[in-house]
Design a protein around this motif. Structure first.
Motif, PDB file in Angstrom:
ATOM      1  N   SER A   1      49.603  38.687  41.294  1.00  0.00           N
ATOM      2  CA  SER A   1      50.496  39.529  42.090  1.00  0.00           C
ATOM      3  C   SER A   1      51.946  39.085  41.889  1.00  0.00           C
ATOM      4  O   SER A   1      52.218  37.963  41.457  1.00  0.00           O
ATOM      5  CB  SER A   1      50.118  39.445  43.573  1.00  0.00           C
ATOM      6  N   SER A   2      52.881  39.963  42.226  1.00  0.00           N
ATOM      7  CA  SER A   2      54.302  39.662  42.011  1.00  0.00           C
ATOM      8  C   SER A   2      54.775  38.477  42.843  1.00  0.00           C
ATOM      9  O   SER A   2      55.715  37.793  42.450  1.00  0.00           O
ATOM     10  CB  SER A   2      55.157  40.900  42.303  1.00  0.00           C
ATOM     11  N   ASP A   3      54.117  38.199  43.972  1.00  0.00           N
ATOM     12  CA  ASP A   3      54.501  37.038  44.773  1.00  0.00           C
ATOM     13  C   ASP A   3      53.722  35.773  44.376  1.00  0.00           C
ATOM     14  O   ASP A   3      53.959  34.694  44.918  1.00  0.00           O
ATOM     15  CB  ASP A   3      54.345  37.317  46.266  1.00  0.00           C
ATOM     16  N   GLY A   4      52.776  35.919  43.448  1.00  0.00           N
ATOM     17  CA  GLY A   4      52.034  34.768  42.937  1.00  0.00           C
ATOM     18  C   GLY A   4      50.950  34.238  43.854  1.00  0.00           C
ATOM     19  O   GLY A   4      50.346  33.214  43.566  1.00  0.00           O
ATOM     20  N   ARG A   5      50.648  34.952  44.942  1.00  0.00           N
ATOM     21  CA  ARG A   5      49.662  34.442  45.903  1.00  0.00           C
ATOM     22  C   ARG A   5      48.267  35.039  45.743  1.00  0.00           C
ATOM     23  O   ARG A   5      47.344  34.647  46.447  1.00  0.00           O
ATOM     24  CB  ARG A   5      50.165  34.669  47.316  1.00  0.00           C
ATOM     25  N   ARG A   6      48.109  35.994  44.841  1.00  0.00           N
ATOM     26  CA  ARG A   6      46.812  36.625  44.608  1.00  0.00           C
ATOM     27  C   ARG A   6      46.579  36.752  43.102  1.00  0.00           C
ATOM     28  O   ARG A   6      47.501  36.990  42.331  1.00  0.00           O
ATOM     29  CB  ARG A   6      46.747  38.037  45.194  1.00  0.00           C
ATOM     30  N   ALA A   7      45.324  36.634  42.729  1.00  0.00           N
ATOM     31  CA  ALA A   7      44.905  36.944  41.358  1.00  0.00           C
ATOM     32  C   ALA A   7      43.874  38.054  41.473  1.00  0.00           C
ATOM     33  O   ALA A   7      43.046  38.058  42.386  1.00  0.00           O
ATOM     34  CB  ALA A   7      44.304  35.722  40.683  1.00  0.00           C
ATOM     35  N   TYR A   8      43.946  38.997  40.564  1.00  0.00           N
ATOM     36  CA  TYR A   8      43.023  40.131  40.550  1.00  0.00           C
ATOM     37  C   TYR A   8      42.215  40.061  39.259  1.00  0.00           C
ATOM     38  O   TYR A   8      42.776  40.031  38.172  1.00  0.00           O
ATOM     39  CB  TYR A   8      43.788  41.450  40.631  1.00  0.00           C
ATOM     40  N   VAL A   9      40.897  40.045  39.410  1.00  0.00           N
ATOM     41  CA  VAL A   9      39.996  39.933  38.264  1.00  0.00           C
ATOM     42  C   VAL A   9      39.261  41.262  38.122  1.00  0.00           C
ATOM     43  O   VAL A   9      38.504  41.643  39.005  1.00  0.00           O
ATOM     44  CB  VAL A   9      38.968  38.795  38.469  1.00  0.00           C
ATOM     45  N   VAL A  10      39.510  41.966  37.026  1.00  0.00           N
ATOM     46  CA  VAL A  10      38.815  43.214  36.745  1.00  0.00           C
ATOM     47  C   VAL A  10      37.663  42.881  35.817  1.00  0.00           C
ATOM     48  O   VAL A  10      37.862  42.346  34.730  1.00  0.00           O
ATOM     49  CB  VAL A  10      39.754  44.251  36.082  1.00  0.00           C
ATOM     50  N   GLU A  11      36.456  43.168  36.278  1.00  0.00           N
ATOM     51  CA  GLU A  11      35.259  42.805  35.528  1.00  0.00           C
ATOM     52  C   GLU A  11      34.754  43.966  34.692  1.00  0.00           C
ATOM     53  O   GLU A  11      35.066  45.126  34.957  1.00  0.00           O
ATOM     54  CB  GLU A  11      34.168  42.338  36.491  1.00  0.00           C
ATOM     55  N   GLN A  12      33.941  43.642  33.712  1.00  0.00           N
ATOM     56  CA  GLN A  12      33.369  44.640  32.819  1.00  0.00           C
ATOM     57  C   GLN A  12      32.606  45.707  33.582  1.00  0.00           C
ATOM     58  O   GLN A  12      32.585  46.863  33.185  1.00  0.00           O
ATOM     59  CB  GLN A  12      32.442  43.951  31.814  1.00  0.00           C
ATOM     60  N   SER A  13      32.006  45.346  34.691  1.00  0.00           N
ATOM     61  CA  SER A  13      31.220  46.286  35.487  1.00  0.00           C
ATOM     62  C   SER A  13      32.087  47.302  36.204  1.00  0.00           C
ATOM     63  O   SER A  13      31.574  48.266  36.761  1.00  0.00           O
ATOM     64  CB  SER A  13      30.404  45.518  36.526  1.00  0.00           C
ATOM     65  N   GLY A  14      33.398  47.093  36.219  1.00  0.00           N
ATOM     66  CA  GLY A  14      34.302  47.973  36.953  1.00  0.00           C
ATOM     67  C   GLY A  14      34.680  47.410  38.311  1.00  0.00           C
ATOM     68  O   GLY A  14      35.500  47.974  39.016  1.00  0.00           O
ATOM     69  N   SER A  15      34.093  46.290  38.688  1.00  0.00           N
ATOM     70  CA  SER A  15      34.425  45.653  39.968  1.00  0.00           C
ATOM     71  C   SER A  15      35.779  44.965  39.871  1.00  0.00           C
ATOM     72  O   SER A  15      36.189  44.516  38.805  1.00  0.00           O
ATOM     73  CB  SER A  15      33.380  44.598  40.333  1.00  0.00           C
TER      74      SER A  15
END
Length: 186
Positions: A109-123
């Motif tokens: 995230s732009s504030d560096g406090r979250r990471a977003y993981v997009v998985e092959q399954s679409g989750s």
């Protein structure tokens, strides 16, 4: 070959991830002085600076999806998160469609406090990056058929589109129990 590139705001420093079949590298460099360092990291597919540019977020797939945070100068690993679940779905999908479709991606995230993981399954998994730089899984957004979705937090609490409860199940030992059987009607 998969390439991931991230630069600082001024365009002076860069991080480059290069993944080709069984070998992968991460290179951190400075365009002003021409200096760079490369590190071999198994399974890497995503590289990104965390805001402030003193830390690097890496994403990879080696058995299961993982995310790690490294110091941008020393490249020492600060913290690591790994999907607790099996990669059986991923391996079946890759076997059907080829190894190049075996990728997940990670962004910060732009504030560096979250990471977003997009998985092959679409989750989509949402990870908090705590002040001590440790990862904590907050929630998972699951994309289902016909536009239906569910959000499940780390405690098992969920919220979903109306028809999604009919499409999902809890696993208890060797049985699958539908969400709908637990859902309350109001």
């Amino acid at each position: 070959t998969t390439i991931s590139l991230s630069t600082d705001r001024a365009g002076r420093r860069f991080i480059l991830g290069n993944y080709h079949r069984s070998i992968s590298f991460c290179t951190i460099g400075n365009l002003e002085d021409g200096q760079h360092r490369s590190f071999e990291i198994e399974g890497i597919h995503t590289t990104q600076f965390r805001p402030g540019f003193n830390q690097v977020l890496l994403g990879g797939t080696e058995g299961t999806t993982w995310v790690s945070l490294h110091d941008a100068e020393s490249f020492d690993r600060i913290s690591h998160w790994q999907n607790r679940q099996s990669s059986q779905y991923r391996e079946q999908y890759a076997g059907a469609y080829g190894w190049t479709n075996k990728k997940d991606t990670v962004t910060v995230s732009s504030d560096g406090r979250r990471a977003y993981v997009v998985e092959q399954s679409g989750s989509l998994r949402v990870l908090a990056i705590a002040p001590d730089n440790q990862f904590e899984e907050l929630a998972r957004l699951v994309s289902l058929t016909d536009g239906d979705w569910a959000i499940i937090d780390d405690q098992g609490t969920y919220c979903c589109s109306p028809a999604a409860a009919e499409k999902m199940a809890f696993r208890y030992r060797d049985r699958a129990l539908s969400f709908a059987s637990f859902d309350q009607a109001f």
